[in-house]
Design a protein around this motif. Structure first.
Motif, PDB file in Angstrom:
ATOM      1  N   CYS A 169       0.825  -1.217   0.000  1.00  0.00           N
ATOM      2  CA  CYS A 169       0.000   0.000   0.000  1.00  0.00           C
ATOM      3  C   CYS A 169       0.856   1.263   0.000  1.00  0.00           C
ATOM      4  N   VAL A 170       1.986   1.221   0.675  1.00  0.00           N
ATOM      5  CA  VAL A 170       2.896   2.379   0.671  1.00  0.00           C
ATOM      6  C   VAL A 170       3.345   2.675  -0.755  1.00  0.00           C
ATOM      7  N   THR A 171       3.725   1.626  -1.485  1.00  0.00           N
ATOM      8  CA  THR A 171       4.151   1.808  -2.876  1.00  0.00           C
ATOM      9  C   THR A 171       2.992   2.279  -3.744  1.00  0.00           C
ATOM     10  N   ALA A 172       1.802   1.727  -3.515  1.00  0.00           N
ATOM     11  CA  ALA A 172       0.635   2.095  -4.309  1.00  0.00           C
ATOM     12  C   ALA A 172       0.268   3.566  -4.113  1.00  0.00           C
ATOM     13  N   VAL A 173       0.355   4.032  -2.882  1.00  0.00           N
ATOM     14  CA  VAL A 173       0.045   5.439  -2.601  1.00  0.00           C
ATOM     15  C   VAL A 173       1.008   6.355  -3.361  1.00  0.00           C
ATOM     16  N   GLU A 174       2.293   6.002  -3.361  1.00  0.00           N
ATOM     17  CA  GLU A 174       3.274   6.806  -4.082  1.00  0.00           C
ATOM     18  C   GLU A 174       2.988   6.808  -5.581  1.00  0.00           C
ATOM     19  N   PHE A 175       2.565   5.649  -6.104  1.00  0.00           N
ATOM     20  CA  PHE A 175       2.221   5.565  -7.517  1.00  0.00           C
ATOM     21  C   PHE A 175       1.062   6.502  -7.847  1.00  0.00           C
ATOM     22  N   CYS A 176       0.018   6.466  -7.018  1.00  0.00           N
ATOM     23  CA  CYS A 176      -1.160   7.299  -7.270  1.00  0.00           C
ATOM     24  C   CYS A 176      -0.821   8.785  -7.197  1.00  0.00           C
ATOM     25  N   LYS A 177      -0.028   9.148  -6.208  1.00  0.00           N
ATOM     26  CA  LYS A 177       0.351  10.563  -6.076  1.00  0.00           C
ATOM     27  C   LYS A 177       1.199  11.010  -7.263  1.00  0.00           C
ATOM     28  N   THR A 178       2.070  10.126  -7.723  1.00  0.00           N
ATOM     29  CA  THR A 178       2.894  10.458  -8.889  1.00  0.00           C
ATOM     30  C   THR A 178       2.023  10.610 -10.131  1.00  0.00           C
ATOM     31  N   HIS A 179       1.057   9.712 -10.257  1.00  0.00           N
ATOM     32  CA  HIS A 179       0.131   9.789 -11.394  1.00  0.00           C
ATOM     33  C   HIS A 179      -0.603  11.125 -11.413  1.00  0.00           C
ATOM     34  N   LEU A 180      -1.039  11.589 -10.252  1.00  0.00           N
ATOM     35  CA  LEU A 180      -1.776  12.848 -10.173  1.00  0.00           C
ATOM     36  C   LEU A 180      -0.903  14.054 -10.502  1.00  0.00           C
ATOM     37  N   LEU A 181       0.401  13.919 -10.298  1.00  0.00           N
ATOM     38  CA  LEU A 181       1.311  15.019 -10.623  1.00  0.00           C
ATOM     39  C   LEU A 181       1.339  15.316 -12.122  1.00  0.00           C
ATOM     40  N   TYR A 182       0.953  14.323 -12.929  1.00  0.00           N
ATOM     41  CA  TYR A 182       0.966  14.514 -14.380  1.00  0.00           C
ATOM     42  C   TYR A 182      -0.260  15.268 -14.880  1.00  0.00           C
ATOM     43  N   PHE A 183      -1.205  15.572 -13.995  1.00  0.00           N
ATOM     44  CA  PHE A 183      -2.447  16.215 -14.431  1.00  0.00           C
ATOM     45  C   PHE A 183      -2.172  17.522 -15.166  1.00  0.00           C
ATOM     46  N   GLU A 184      -1.377  18.406 -14.599  1.00  0.00           N
ATOM     47  CA  GLU A 184      -1.123  19.703 -15.216  1.00  0.00           C
ATOM     48  C   GLU A 184      -0.414  19.555 -16.551  1.00  0.00           C
ATOM     49  N   ALA A 185       0.510  18.593 -16.628  1.00  0.00           N
ATOM     50  CA  ALA A 185       1.224  18.383 -17.896  1.00  0.00           C
ATOM     51  C   ALA A 185       0.271  17.922 -18.990  1.00  0.00           C
ATOM     52  N   PHE A 186      -0.620  16.980 -18.648  1.00  0.00           N
ATOM     53  CA  PHE A 186      -1.581  16.511 -19.633  1.00  0.00           C
ATOM     54  C   PHE A 186      -2.583  17.611 -19.996  1.00  0.00           C
ATOM     55  N   GLN A 187      -2.932  18.432 -19.031  1.00  0.00           N
ATOM     56  CA  GLN A 187      -3.862  19.521 -19.287  1.00  0.00           C
ATOM     57  C   GLN A 187      -3.260  20.515 -20.280  1.00  0.00           C
ATOM     58  N   GLU A 188      -1.977  20.810 -20.108  1.00  0.00           N
ATOM     59  CA  GLU A 188      -1.293  21.718 -21.025  1.00  0.00           C
ATOM     60  C   GLU A 188      -1.217  21.121 -22.427  1.00  0.00           C
ATOM     61  N   LEU A 189      -0.961  19.804 -22.487  1.00  0.00           N
ATOM     62  CA  LEU A 189      -0.913  19.149 -23.796  1.00  0.00           C
ATOM     63  C   LEU A 189      -2.272  19.211 -24.493  1.00  0.00           C
ATOM     64  N   ASP A 190      -3.336  19.031 -23.719  1.00  0.00           N
ATOM     65  CA  ASP A 190      -4.679  19.107 -24.289  1.00  0.00           C
ATOM     66  C   ASP A 190      -4.958  20.504 -24.842  1.00  0.00           C
ATOM     67  N   GLU A 191      -4.537  21.542 -24.092  1.00  0.00           N
ATOM     68  CA  GLU A 191      -4.744  22.921 -24.548  1.00  0.00           C
ATOM     69  C   GLU A 191      -3.961  23.214 -25.821  1.00  0.00           C
ATOM     70  N   MET A 192      -2.725  22.682 -25.867  1.00  0.00           N
ATOM     71  CA  MET A 192      -1.887  22.868 -27.056  1.00  0.00           C
ATOM     72  C   MET A 192      -2.513  22.164 -28.276  1.00  0.00           C
ATOM     73  N   ALA A 193      -3.099  20.990 -28.019  1.00  0.00           N
ATOM     74  CA  ALA A 193      -3.699  20.231 -29.122  1.00  0.00           C
ATOM     75  C   ALA A 193      -4.892  20.983 -29.735  1.00  0.00           C
ATOM     76  N   LYS A 194      -5.601  21.737 -28.909  1.00  0.00           N
ATOM     77  CA  LYS A 194      -6.763  22.476 -29.387  1.00  0.00           C
ATOM     78  C   LYS A 194      -6.361  23.602 -30.325  1.00  0.00           C
ATOM     79  N   THR A 195      -5.158  24.148 -30.129  1.00  0.00           N
ATOM     80  CA  THR A 195      -4.719  25.276 -30.940  1.00  0.00           C
ATOM     81  C   THR A 195      -4.083  24.847 -32.256  1.00  0.00           C
ATOM     82  N   LEU A 196      -3.791  23.548 -32.377  1.00  0.00           N
ATOM     83  CA  LEU A 196      -3.158  23.060 -33.592  1.00  0.00           C
ATOM     84  C   LEU A 196      -4.169  22.911 -34.730  1.00  0.00           C
TER      85      LEU A 196
END
Length: 233
Positions: A206-233
């Motif tokens: 569970c300790v490892t799983a929690v770290e995985f989930c938190k790391t996954h959530l850190l990518y939210f802003e990066a994916f959001q920026e990619l989505d915004e960039m894709a809209k302008t293309l």
């Protein structure tokens, strides 16, 4: 030794006397003295040694019987099997949870005991009462490691409201399933209404799983920026 007159008295001899016994091996006794003294010792010493070995063997057998009775008493009362220095306990509320800890045909418990050289006992309470798992051993680090591998816990990771649609998207289902299997988690699912990742497994997993989930959530802003960039293309 014995002093004897004449040339025979002044001479000496050395012999190795081996006394066999019912126990493992035999004992070797070195006899040094005049031939007469050594001859008499060869007659007297074996019987004396055998008597002493019988006494020692009897004492050891008694000690083993006492230890076995004490271990049985501790098992009945749900105590550690021996006077080990380090003991950790935890409670298990459900039969299902207890089954997860024990494993199929006791495989999980047996594996932890053999690998970490600890004792694990389960004290099952009366109907409606939680079971108590007792882990004991001479090595504190091994006892702590056994606790991490044996104790089943349930933890959650909060998902912020503005991330939920992305974090709970079905596009990550395959990745989560692979992660679930790789860690050997008992359960891993997304509670969409509460906005949580729910994780059930050993404390270590569970300790490892929690770290995985938190790391996954850190990518939210990066994916959001990619989505915004894709809209302008």
């Amino acid at each position: 030794r014995e002093a004897e007159g004449g040339a025979a008295g002044r001479s000496s001899c050395t012999e190795v006397l081996r006394v066999r016994h019912a126990g493992p091996g035999c004992c070797a006794i070195y006899l040094l003295g005049t031939p007469g003294a050594v001859g008499r010792a060869k007659i007297l010493v074996p019987s004396l040694v055998r008597q002493q070995l019988d006494v020692i063997t009897g004492q050891e057998a008694t000690r083993l019987r006492v230890d076995a009775l004490e271990a049985r008493r501790r098992h009945v009362q749900g105590e550690p099997e021996s006077e080990q220095k380090h003991v950790r306990t935890f409670r298990v509320e459900s039969k299902k949870g207890l089954g997860r800890i024990i494993g199929k045909k006791g495989a999980n418990i047996i594996g932890i005991k053999d690998k970490l050289e600890v004792q694990i006992q389960i004290k099952v309470g009366q109907e409606g009462e939680a079971a108590v798992v007792v882990i004991s051993g001479d090595d504190e680090a091994k006892v702590e490691e056994a606790l991490k591998q044996a104790e089943i816990v349930e933890v959650t990771v909060e998902i912020e409201a503005h991330m939920r649609d992305w974090a709970c998207s079905s596009q990550y289902r395959n990745e989560f399933n692979k992660f679930h299997q790789a860690l050997g988690l008992h359960n891993f699912y997304v509670d969409r209404e509460a906005g949580k990742y729910c994780i059930v497994g050993t404390r270590q997993a569970c300790v490892t799983a929690v770290e995985f989930c938190k790391t996954h959530l850190l990518y939210f802003e990066a994916f959001q920026e990619l989505d915004e960039m894709a809209k302008t293309l």
